[in-house]
Scaffold this motif. Structure first.
Motif, PDB file in Angstrom:
ATOM      1  N   TYR A 178       5.288  -5.674  10.645  1.00 43.74           N
ATOM      2  CA  TYR A 178       4.182  -4.850  10.164  1.00 43.74           C
ATOM      3  C   TYR A 178       4.579  -4.096   8.900  1.00 43.74           C
ATOM      4  N   LEU A 179       5.812  -3.543   8.944  1.00 45.08           N
ATOM      5  CA  LEU A 179       6.280  -2.782   7.778  1.00 45.08           C
ATOM      6  C   LEU A 179       6.414  -3.695   6.570  1.00 45.08           C
ATOM      7  N   LEU A 184       4.554  -5.938   1.423  1.00 43.88           N
ATOM      8  CA  LEU A 184       4.071  -7.093   0.680  1.00 43.88           C
ATOM      9  C   LEU A 184       2.634  -6.881   0.247  1.00 43.88           C
ATOM     10  N   ASP A 185       1.862  -6.152   1.091  1.00 40.25           N
ATOM     11  CA  ASP A 185       0.490  -5.873   0.703  1.00 40.25           C
ATOM     12  C   ASP A 185       0.441  -5.040  -0.564  1.00 40.25           C
ATOM     13  N   GLY A 186       1.430  -4.144  -0.702  1.00 40.64           N
ATOM     14  CA  GLY A 186       1.540  -3.378  -1.947  1.00 40.64           C
ATOM     15  C   GLY A 186       1.726  -4.328  -3.117  1.00 40.64           C
ATOM     16  N   THR A 190      -0.914  -5.278  -6.186  1.00 43.29           N
ATOM     17  CA  THR A 190      -0.562  -5.246  -7.601  1.00 43.29           C
ATOM     18  C   THR A 190      -0.914  -6.560  -8.263  1.00 43.29           C
ATOM     19  N   ILE A 191      -0.604  -7.652  -7.553  1.00 42.49           N
ATOM     20  CA  ILE A 191      -0.862  -8.971  -8.147  1.00 42.49           C
ATOM     21  C   ILE A 191      -2.360  -9.165  -8.364  1.00 42.49           C
ATOM     22  N   PRO A 204       5.886  -3.114  -7.382  1.00 44.92           N
ATOM     23  CA  PRO A 204       6.805  -2.095  -6.862  1.00 44.92           C
ATOM     24  C   PRO A 204       7.991  -2.758  -6.157  1.00 44.92           C
ATOM     25  N   ALA A 205       9.071  -2.010  -6.031  1.00 38.57           N
ATOM     26  CA  ALA A 205      10.244  -2.548  -5.332  1.00 38.57           C
ATOM     27  C   ALA A 205       9.851  -2.828  -3.883  1.00 38.57           C
ATOM     28  N   ILE A 206      10.223  -4.002  -3.365  1.00 39.59           N
ATOM     29  CA  ILE A 206       9.857  -4.347  -1.991  1.00 39.59           C
ATOM     30  C   ILE A 206      10.745  -3.557  -1.030  1.00 39.59           C
ATOM     31  N   GLY A 207      11.983  -3.334  -1.450  1.00 39.45           N
ATOM     32  CA  GLY A 207      12.868  -2.440  -0.708  1.00 39.45           C
ATOM     33  C   GLY A 207      13.239  -2.932   0.667  1.00 39.45           C
TER      34      GLY A 207
END
Lengths: 451, 227
Positions: A178-179, A184-186, A190-191, A204-207
């Motif tokens: 989920y996290l 990835l939804d972030g 963006t895409i 953004p950094a996927i981190g």
């Protein structure tokens, strides 16, 4: 619309979740095997412990029989069994006279010679027997209830522990899935925005680990490259819309006027119109070339180019025109002047710089082209002792269609220096404008990596 | 000359065909690559003019097909693309010359003639001793005389004159000189060609004498002793 269920379905399908399920399966099987081995080991240890105790009991009984006789032993045991509330041991003693003492061990024990086991009503007994030389039969047994309890306990702990761990890892998989999805939804958001012509956005950094951040970093580099190309193309369309309109309007007016003129005037007007079209095409060509170089579409041929040789050729080509204009043109070449690049583009760079010096300076101006190879690369300089450019205007002259003096007819379209800048950048070279005191000095530094 | 024009834009094809016919040539027109190939193999042409982008089969493929059929007719390729890379690709496919759209018809005509002459008399460009009227061009000794008078030329002027005399009687355009003598694939604003030509002319021509190196206004230059 059940967004929640969509979310749930997505989580079950994430790689993280699948990994968690696979790992919990592997863990389950692994801990099962481990449990079986542990079980066997513990049981074996416990049994050998019991057997040692039985052997010890037997030795005591044997000593008692030798010392006081079998009948005395029976009495001791009777006494003992009355006080032994725990009742852990069962005995059977048969004296040579046939007197039997037993506190639970039946006649079956007499069939066993040495170590053995006996199934009782509730439990299994471990037995140790001995027939003494005088005919006394001794047997001692101990139930394995505690062992069975230990085993059951172990199994229970293992089972619930295993179930707990599997549930925990599946849960953890779902949560991390989920996290991960949220992160990835972030990225996806963006895409989507980037696709919506927002090329300046960055992912953004996927981190979620170094590899994911590297992926995001590389995507951003790609975006930057694309942004440059698209910006350059946008710039061109804007430039075209703006700067082609003027000459086209002029052309249209000329032809409109010519339509109603006398035939001999018409011919002249048509000739001029064709010249104007050629001018427009030249502008168009120059603009396209800049765009191609800027967007990286024009591949550099990567050949080894001797800048001094190119300068010599260009100067040879320009010398008659320069002298006709009352200018002087000179080449100074020192050191190793080889760079890796595109000869045709570099030739045009030099031509543009010489033409600039030629068109923006008065008669008698001296133009010096110098190519100097040094330890940190090759420096190409075109310097004149003309009026120069005021510092305020220097940052602007690299822009397209920027003209310092629009009133002069020979100043061109303002595309000469932008092409110089584009070609230089494609060669990783840096352009700088300096005061030549008096005049202008344009320097292009080709770093060592490119030589 | 018998010329094949393969060009899918009918108007352009007709303009070219009309212009070439007016210059006294026989012209066949084909509007797609496949038909062009059939015509090219069926009839012997002196020169073929092939557009790079054609329906059914591209100009590059057409030239490759023609060449693989051992047809060595000179090919002038036309294109709306004009980057250096495209030019190289066109020449590598087997075309002999490359002309970017839009072009002046005179430029096209000059190039077609040059291609034809080169194919018809390949040895001419190798001659070392050329006489045009009273001009004597001696490549071997790198010496030029006019009516017996020695003319001193700079290396640039000599190179220019050599290019012209080897193509005597032919129209040489500005673009051809820029391309072949100075390696320019762009058109500089400065009249570098004119400046070179006028210097050369000043040395070649004698006052009052008949000009040897003529400027054809809007066309180019020609060196000849004919009137």
């Amino acid at each position: 619309m059940p967004i929640n269920s969509v979310w749930k379905n997505r989580i079950w399908k994430t790689g993280t979740f699948r990994l968690a399920v696979i790992f919990s399966l592997i863990f389950g099987i692994g801990s099962g095997v481990f449990l079986v081995i542990l079980n066997l080991t513990i049981v074996r240890l416990a049994e050998s412990e019991i057997q040692d105790a039985l052997r010890h009991q037997l030795a005591i009984m044997r000593a008692d029989v030798k010392l006081e006789g079998a009948a005395a032993l029976s009495n001791v045991l009777k006494e003992h069994s009355r006080t032994d509330s725990l009742g852990r041991y069962s005995y059977r003693v048969v004296t040579p006279a046939g007197v039997v003492f037993s506190n639970g061990l039946g006649v079956e024990a007499e069939d066993i010679d040495g170590a053995g086991r006996l199934k009782n009503r509730a439990t299994t007994l471990l037995i140790m027997t001995e027939r003494m030389p005088d005919g006394t039969f001794l047997a001692v047994g101990r139930d394995t209830m505690a062992l069975a309890q230990l085993r059951t306990g172990l199994n229970r702990v293992a089972l619930w522990g295993g179930i707990g761990l599997v549930v925990l890892s599946i849960g953890a998989g779902a949560v991390s899935g989920y996290l991960f999805l949220k992160r990835l939804d972030g990225v996806n958001d963006t895409i989507v925005r980037i696709m919506d012509s927002r090329l300046d956005m960055r992912i953004p950094a996927i981190g979620y680990g170094r590899e994911f951040d590297e992926l995001a970093g590389n995507l951003n580099l790609m975006l930057k490259r694309l942004e440059v190309a698209v910006t350059s193309l946008r710039q061109v369309s804007a430039d075209l819309a703006h700067d082609l309109r003027t000459p086209l309007t002029r052309l249209r007016l000329r032809l409109e006027t010519a339509e109603h003129s006398k035939p001999e005037v018409q011919q002249e007007e048509i000739r001029i119109a064709i010249e104007e079209i050629d001018e427009i095409l030249r502008l168009f060509g120059a603009l396209l070339r800049i765009t191609r170089v800027e967007s990286g579409e024009a591949r550099l041929s990567g050949e080894t180019v001797n800048l001094a040789d190119v300068a010599r050729e260009v100067i040879d080509a320009y010398l008659p025109s320069v002298e006709d204009d009352g200018h002087r043109l000179e080449l100074i070449a020192t050191g190793a002047c080889e760079v890796s690049g595109d000869k045709r583009l570099l030739r045009q760079v030099m031509s543009n710089l010489i033409e600039n010096a030629l068109t923006h300076t008065p008669d008698g101006t001296q133009i010096i082209v110098s190519v100097a190879g040094g330890a940190d690369g090759v420096e190409l300089t075109v310097a004149d002792d003309g009026p120069g450019i005021a510092d305020d205007f220097k940052p602007h002259v690299m822009k397209r269609f920027y003209r310092l003096d629009a009133s002069r007819s020979r100043v061109g379209y303002g595309l000469g220096l932008p092409l110089v800048a584009a070609v230089s950048e494609a060669h990783r070279a840096t352009v700088s404008l300096h005061d030549n005191a008096p005049g202008l000095r344009v320097s292009i530094h080709f770093p060592l990596g490119m030589t | 000359m018998k010329i094949l024009v393969v060009e899918d834009d009918v108007q352009t094809a007709n303009f070219i065909a009309r212009g070439l016919s007016q210059s006294g040539h026989t012209v066949d027109v084909s509007t797609d690559g496949e038909d062009g190939l059939i015509q090219a193999t069926r009839t012997a042409y002196d020169v073929m003019i092939i557009d790079r982008m054609l329906p059914k089969c591209s100009g590059l493929e057409l030239v490759q097909a023609v060449r693989s059929g051992h047809i060595n007719t000179p090919v002038l390729m036309l294109t709306a693309l004009s980057s250096v890379d495209d030019r190289v690709e066109g020449l590598e496919s087997g075309a002999d010359d490359y002309l970017a759209k839009p072009f002046a018809f005179t430029e096209l005509l000059a190039r077609v003639r040059a291609l034809h002459r080169r194919a018809a008399a390949p040895g001419e460009e190798l001659a070392n001793d050329i006489h045009i009227g009273d001009l004597h061009f001696d490549l071997y000794r790198r010496r030029v005389t006019r009516a017996g008078r020695r003319i001193d030329l700079t290396p640039q002027e000599f190179k220019l004159l050599e290019y012209l005399v080897r193509r005597r009687g032919e129209t040489i355009t500005r673009a051809m000189l820029l391309e072949n003598l100075w390696g320019y694939d762009f058109d500089p604003r400065t009249n570098i060609v004119e400046a070179h030509i006028s210097r050369l002319r000043a040395k070649l021509d004698v006052p009052g004498g008949r000009p040897l190196l003529r400027t054809l206004r809007g066309f180019g230059y020609v060196i000849d002793d004919a009137d």
